[in-house]
Design a protein around this motif. Structure first.
Motif, mmCIF file in Angstrom:
data_model
loop_
_atom_site.group_PDB
_atom_site.id
_atom_site.type_symbol
_atom_site.label_atom_id
_atom_site.label_comp_id
_atom_site.label_asym_id
_atom_site.label_seq_id
_atom_site.Cartn_x
_atom_site.Cartn_y
_atom_site.Cartn_z
ATOM 1 N N VAL A 49 0.855 -1.181 0.000
ATOM 2 C CA VAL A 49 0.000 0.000 0.000
ATOM 3 C C VAL A 49 0.895 1.236 0.000
ATOM 4 C CG1 VAL A 49 -1.929 1.115 1.127
ATOM 5 C CG2 VAL A 49 -1.570 -1.331 1.439
ATOM 6 N N PHE A 50 0.657 2.170 -0.890
ATOM 7 C CA PHE A 50 1.473 3.380 -1.050
ATOM 8 C C PHE A 50 2.958 3.041 -1.257
ATOM 9 C CE2 PHE A 50 -1.972 4.862 1.882
ATOM 10 C CZ PHE A 50 -2.682 5.546 0.912
ATOM 11 N N GLY A 51 3.254 1.834 -1.659
ATOM 12 C CA GLY A 51 4.658 1.460 -1.857
ATOM 13 C C GLY A 51 5.415 1.283 -0.563
ATOM 14 N N LEU A 52 4.702 0.983 0.530
ATOM 15 C CA LEU A 52 5.357 0.915 1.841
ATOM 16 C C LEU A 52 6.351 -0.236 1.955
ATOM 17 C CD1 LEU A 52 2.547 1.931 4.323
ATOM 18 C CD2 LEU A 52 4.748 3.010 4.029
ATOM 19 N N LEU A 53 6.261 -1.226 1.082
ATOM 20 C CA LEU A 53 7.203 -2.341 1.155
ATOM 21 C C LEU A 53 8.433 -2.093 0.287
ATOM 22 C CD1 LEU A 53 4.709 -5.322 1.085
ATOM 23 C CD2 LEU A 53 5.877 -4.354 3.038
ATOM 24 N N GLN A 54 8.486 -0.912 -0.308
ATOM 25 C CA GLN A 54 9.602 -0.578 -1.203
ATOM 26 C C GLN A 54 10.966 -0.750 -0.540
ATOM 27 O OE1 GLN A 54 8.941 0.251 -4.445
ATOM 28 N NE2 GLN A 54 11.135 0.034 -4.768
ATOM 29 N N PRO A 55 11.156 -0.257 0.722
ATOM 30 C CA PRO A 55 12.476 -0.436 1.354
ATOM 31 C C PRO A 55 12.883 -1.897 1.440
ATOM 32 C CG PRO A 55 11.163 1.059 2.648
ATOM 33 C CD PRO A 55 10.266 0.522 1.592
ATOM 34 N N LEU A 56 11.914 -2.794 1.713
ATOM 35 C CA LEU A 56 12.231 -4.225 1.781
ATOM 36 C C LEU A 56 12.705 -4.720 0.423
ATOM 37 C CD1 LEU A 56 9.382 -5.758 3.941
ATOM 38 C CD2 LEU A 56 11.780 -5.485 4.519
ATOM 39 N N ALA A 57 11.973 -4.314 -0.610
ATOM 40 C CA ALA A 57 12.339 -4.732 -1.962
ATOM 41 C C ALA A 57 13.738 -4.228 -2.304
ATOM 42 C CB ALA A 57 11.315 -4.199 -2.964
ATOM 43 N N ASP A 58 14.002 -2.972 -1.935
ATOM 44 C CA ASP A 58 15.329 -2.403 -2.204
ATOM 45 C C ASP A 58 16.408 -3.181 -1.466
ATOM 46 O OD1 ASP A 58 14.264 -0.520 -3.812
ATOM 47 O OD2 ASP A 58 14.323 1.109 -2.356
ATOM 48 N N GLY A 59 16.099 -3.517 -0.193
ATOM 49 C CA GLY A 59 17.076 -4.254 0.609
ATOM 50 C C GLY A 59 17.373 -5.614 -0.003
ATOM 51 N N VAL A 60 16.325 -6.327 -0.390
ATOM 52 C CA VAL A 60 16.507 -7.641 -1.010
ATOM 53 C C VAL A 60 17.338 -7.502 -2.275
ATOM 54 C CG1 VAL A 60 15.309 -9.489 -2.207
ATOM 55 C CG2 VAL A 60 14.423 -8.637 -0.046
ATOM 56 N N LYS A 61 17.015 -6.485 -3.058
ATOM 57 C CA LYS A 61 17.751 -6.239 -4.299
ATOM 58 C C LYS A 61 19.232 -6.031 -4.000
ATOM 59 C CE LYS A 61 19.088 -2.582 -7.000
ATOM 60 N NZ LYS A 61 19.225 -1.168 -6.843
ATOM 61 N N MET A 62 19.516 -5.213 -2.970
ATOM 62 C CA MET A 62 20.911 -4.927 -2.611
ATOM 63 C C MET A 62 21.674 -6.209 -2.264
ATOM 64 S SD MET A 62 22.245 -1.880 -2.521
ATOM 65 C CE MET A 62 21.791 -0.184 -2.666
ATOM 66 N N PRO A 82 33.031 0.709 4.456
ATOM 67 C CA PRO A 82 31.606 0.748 4.787
ATOM 68 C C PRO A 82 31.318 0.326 6.226
ATOM 69 C CG PRO A 82 32.056 -0.947 3.155
ATOM 70 C CD PRO A 82 33.293 -0.147 3.293
ATOM 71 N N CYS A 83 32.145 -0.607 6.762
ATOM 72 C CA CYS A 83 31.935 -1.020 8.159
ATOM 73 C C CYS A 83 32.108 0.173 9.079
ATOM 74 C CB CYS A 83 32.932 -2.097 8.558
ATOM 75 S SG CYS A 83 32.860 -3.545 7.536
ATOM 76 N N LEU A 84 33.168 0.930 8.831
ATOM 77 C CA LEU A 84 33.474 2.081 9.675
ATOM 78 C C LEU A 84 32.355 3.125 9.576
ATOM 79 C CD1 LEU A 84 36.069 2.195 11.274
ATOM 80 C CD2 LEU A 84 36.885 3.939 9.708
ATOM 81 N N ALA A 85 31.893 3.321 8.350
ATOM 82 C CA ALA A 85 30.820 4.305 8.152
ATOM 83 C C ALA A 85 29.599 3.902 8.969
ATOM 84 C CB ALA A 85 30.471 4.405 6.677
ATOM 85 N N MET A 86 29.277 2.601 8.940
ATOM 86 C CA MET A 86 28.094 2.108 9.646
ATOM 87 C C MET A 86 28.292 2.211 11.161
ATOM 88 S SD MET A 86 25.315 0.909 8.419
ATOM 89 C CE MET A 86 23.840 0.088 8.954
ATOM 90 N N ILE A 87 29.476 1.805 11.630
ATOM 91 C CA ILE A 87 29.728 1.796 13.076
ATOM 92 C C ILE A 87 29.631 3.204 13.644
ATOM 93 C CG2 ILE A 87 31.500 1.433 14.830
ATOM 94 C CD1 ILE A 87 32.538 -0.883 13.068
ATOM 95 N N THR A 88 30.314 4.150 13.004
ATOM 96 C CA THR A 88 30.306 5.512 13.537
ATOM 97 C C THR A 88 28.905 6.104 13.485
ATOM 98 O OG1 THR A 88 31.042 6.215 11.379
ATOM 99 C CG2 THR A 88 32.701 6.082 13.096
ATOM 100 N N THR A 232 31.950 4.894 -5.885
ATOM 101 C CA THR A 232 31.861 4.495 -7.296
ATOM 102 C C THR A 232 32.104 3.004 -7.481
ATOM 103 O OG1 THR A 232 32.714 6.649 -7.912
ATOM 104 C CG2 THR A 232 32.775 4.952 -9.593
ATOM 105 N N GLU A 233 33.128 2.463 -6.787
ATOM 106 C CA GLU A 233 33.521 1.077 -7.008
ATOM 107 C C GLU A 233 32.717 0.098 -6.157
ATOM 108 O OE1 GLU A 233 35.501 -0.074 -9.164
ATOM 109 O OE2 GLU A 233 36.497 1.729 -9.898
ATOM 110 N N TYR A 234 31.865 0.605 -5.311
ATOM 111 C CA TYR A 234 31.172 -0.296 -4.388
ATOM 112 C C TYR A 234 29.920 -0.874 -5.016
ATOM 113 C CZ TYR A 234 34.210 0.700 -0.507
ATOM 114 O OH TYR A 234 35.293 0.770 0.308
ATOM 115 N N SER A 235 29.603 -2.096 -4.609
ATOM 116 C CA SER A 235 28.408 -2.745 -5.131
ATOM 117 C C SER A 235 27.767 -3.542 -4.016
ATOM 118 C CB SER A 235 28.801 -3.677 -6.279
ATOM 119 O OG SER A 235 29.796 -4.557 -5.854
ATOM 120 N N SER A 236 26.618 -4.091 -4.318
ATOM 121 C CA SER A 236 25.913 -4.952 -3.385
ATOM 122 C C SER A 236 25.684 -4.262 -2.035
ATOM 123 C CB SER A 236 26.697 -6.251 -3.215
ATOM 124 O OG SER A 236 25.997 -7.121 -2.372
ATOM 125 N N MET A 237 25.756 -5.019 -0.955
ATOM 126 C CA MET A 237 25.376 -4.474 0.347
ATOM 127 C C MET A 237 26.432 -3.521 0.897
ATOM 128 S SD MET A 237 22.634 -4.530 1.769
ATOM 129 C CE MET A 237 22.106 -3.545 3.145
#
Lengths: 348, 193
Positions: A49-62, A82-88, A232-237
């Motif tokens: 509804v209203f595209g509310l599941l979009q983040p899930l779809a995006d996450g699965v895609k990633m 990316p680990c450091l970015a997430m941790i901080t 630029t060089e990063y992909s996936s999760m």
């Protein structure tokens, strides 16, 4: 620490972690929706509804995407970025006072994971660490566009942190404390700090934009100039982590901004309202937390709103604004604050 | 030097005022404009559920018309193919055998008639050239296909079904309707009656 307190803190840590991720998830949805609405479009509206599941779809895609690590990259640093970015991004949330006190089975708990007396310094330090994720990622990619993005990010952060720090100094002068819970509590009885520090608020707000790498200061990513900037060089999760960290940063920065300048979990006439409705302490606290989140969501919306209004600054304009305008103005702000406090007899 | 037209303007470059240099008033103005758009009617048409309205004289998928008795109007004269600027139309003519009078209107007909939809530019010149009012462009969309060959439409896709006539009255201009009243012209005559 007593056992009940320990348990409560653990629950709070997990809750904060989940809430941060949830808010970040739906910020990506909100970003697309707000962008669409501001451009007279509809935005994502097919998943749920209203595209509310979009983040899930995006996450699965990633997650399903192929993970590519370039041959010429420094593999350790490439993964560390990316680990450091997430941790901080997740670390700064521990100091935010999310609400007043909760009473459970005779114990009184503060809705805050930990209350350092140098809380402001901690937040300041952790948010500055965030640039390392970007810098390391950009460097390790071994790609000139990534490197450009990383250089821009670091230069931008360094120049805007000074103005931000000076804005906070003026705030510390008026509040007389570096503890976030104390700052939030003070605003409950008096006015919000924005009344005392309007200029400081403006400087802080502009610097937050720069710290978050968001438009109009999205130099490190600037799609139209640097392909994708530092990622630029990063992909996936791994790419997902960078984007996610950015949205968590947005959430936490909004929380800090609201705590510093807009009364945190307090709202006007709260004492009158609580006594009128006859709310218990717990209910009043939860109401305060709700108001706090509303304020945060407003600022998240505000960041998006600005993003789809203003064009990107040129790199030299950005530097000029930081060094030649914001820093002098913030020094002036400190000076004026000091003078006013001296004349009104707050300090002698 | 004197300019040939009077359209050039001398641009004035003046210093920005303090309010302009602060950018803040301009930013607030811009943000008011964008927030207004948040509440405006969205221009998106959600395609499969809602379909955009077509113009009455939309030029889409061709149709080869049959006459009132269900006989094919096309006589394979080749004027459409000649007039086609994209050279999308080819045909092979054949002679009508005895007993096929119900199928084909005149003695000559097109045994194959192909339009390459990838070449077609939907200009409508074939329709204009046709002396027998056999070919018309309609408001139907040419469906997509994965193969190039799938875009070469033969008679199976072009000729209208006897029980499923396609209305082309909107495409018939005044001059055409006026022309149709002249019953002395052969293709307006009722044959087989």
């Amino acid at each position: 620490m007593e056992t009940p307190v320990l348990i409560f803190k653990c629950v709070l840590v997990v809750a904060l972690f989940i809430v941060s991720l949830l808010v970040a998830m739906y910020s990506t949805y909100a970003e697309r929706k707000v962008a669409a609405f501001l451009q007279d479009r509809l935005g994502p509206n097919r998943a749920g509804v209203f595209g509310l599941l979009q983040p899930l779809a995006d996450g699965v895609k990633m997650f399903m995407k192929e993970e590519i690590i370039p041959n010429v990259s420094n593999k350790t640093l490439f993964i560390l970025g990316p680990c450091l970015a997430m941790i901080t991004a997740l670390m700064a949330g521990v100091l935010i006072p999310w609400g007043g006190n909760l009473e459970i089975a005779g114990h009184v708990f503060a809705l805050q994971i930990t209350d350092l007396n140098i809380g402001i310094l901690y937040i300041f330090g952790v948010t500055s660490l965030g640039v390392y994720g970007i810098m390391i990622g950009g460097w390790a990619s071994n790609n000139k566009y990534s490197l450009f993005g990383a250089i821009r990010a670091s230069a931008q952060m360094v120049s805007y942190e000074i103005a931000m720090g000076l804005a906070i100094i003026a705030l510390i002068m008026t509040t007389g404390t570096m503890s976030l819970s104390e700052i939030a509590h003070q605003q409950g009885s008096g006015y919000a700090n924005i009344v005392y520090q309007p200029l400081g608020f403006l400087i802080f707000l502009i610097c937050v934009f720069a710290e978050l790498n968001r438009a109009p200061f999205d130099m490190p990513e600037s799609e139209s100039e640097l392909v994708g900037g530092y990622h630029t060089e990063y992909s996936s999760m791994k790419l997902g982590f960078y984007l996610f960290a950015e949205y968590i940063n947005m959430f936490i920065s909004s929380a800090v901004l609201v705590t510093f300048y807009l009364g945190g979990y307090n709202f006007p006439f709260q004492a009158e309202l609580n006594s009128m409705l006859g709310l218990s302490t717990n209910a009043a606290t939860l109401l305060g937390t709700g108001v706090f989140f509303l304020k945060i969501f407003f600022f998240i919306f505000f960041f998006m709103w600005v993003r789809w209004t203003l064009p990107r600054f040129r790199y030299d304009q950005l530097m000029k604004l930081g060094w030649q305008s914001l820093i002098p103005i913030s020094i002036l702000n400190v000076l004026i604050t000091g003078l006013v406090m001296w004349f009104t007899g707050k300090i002698n | 030097m004197q300019s040939l037209t009077n359209r050039s303007k001398v641009v004035e470059r003046k210093e920005m005022t303090l309010a302009e240099r602060l950018y803040l008033p301009a930013i607030v103005n811009g943000m008011v404009i964008t927030i207004k758009h948040l509440f405006k009617k969205k221009t998106t048409i959600s395609y499969p559920e809602v379909q955009r309205e077509f113009s009455d004289i939309y030029r889409g998928h061709h149709v080869l018309k049959r006459d009132d008795d269900g006989a094919e109007r096309c006589t394979a004269c080749g004027l459409c193919a000649v007039s086609c600027p994209a050279e999308a139309i080819t045909m092979v003519a054949a002679e009508r055998k005895p007993g096929e009078e119900k199928l084909y209107r005149e003695e000559k007909y097109a045994s194959t008639y192909e339009i390459n939809m990838l070449r077609c530019i939907f200009c409508g010149l074939c329709e204009e050239a046709c002396p027998k009012e056999a070919i018309f462009l309609t408001d139907r969309i040419v469906p997509s296909n994965f193969e190039r060959g799938g875009f070469v439409f033969g008679k199976d896709k072009l000729v209208e079904k006897v029980d499923l006539r396609i209305d082309v009255s909107k495409r018939q201009t005044k001059s055409v309707l006026e022309f149709k009243t002249h019953k002395q012209y052969s293709h307006n005559k009722l044959i087989n009656k």
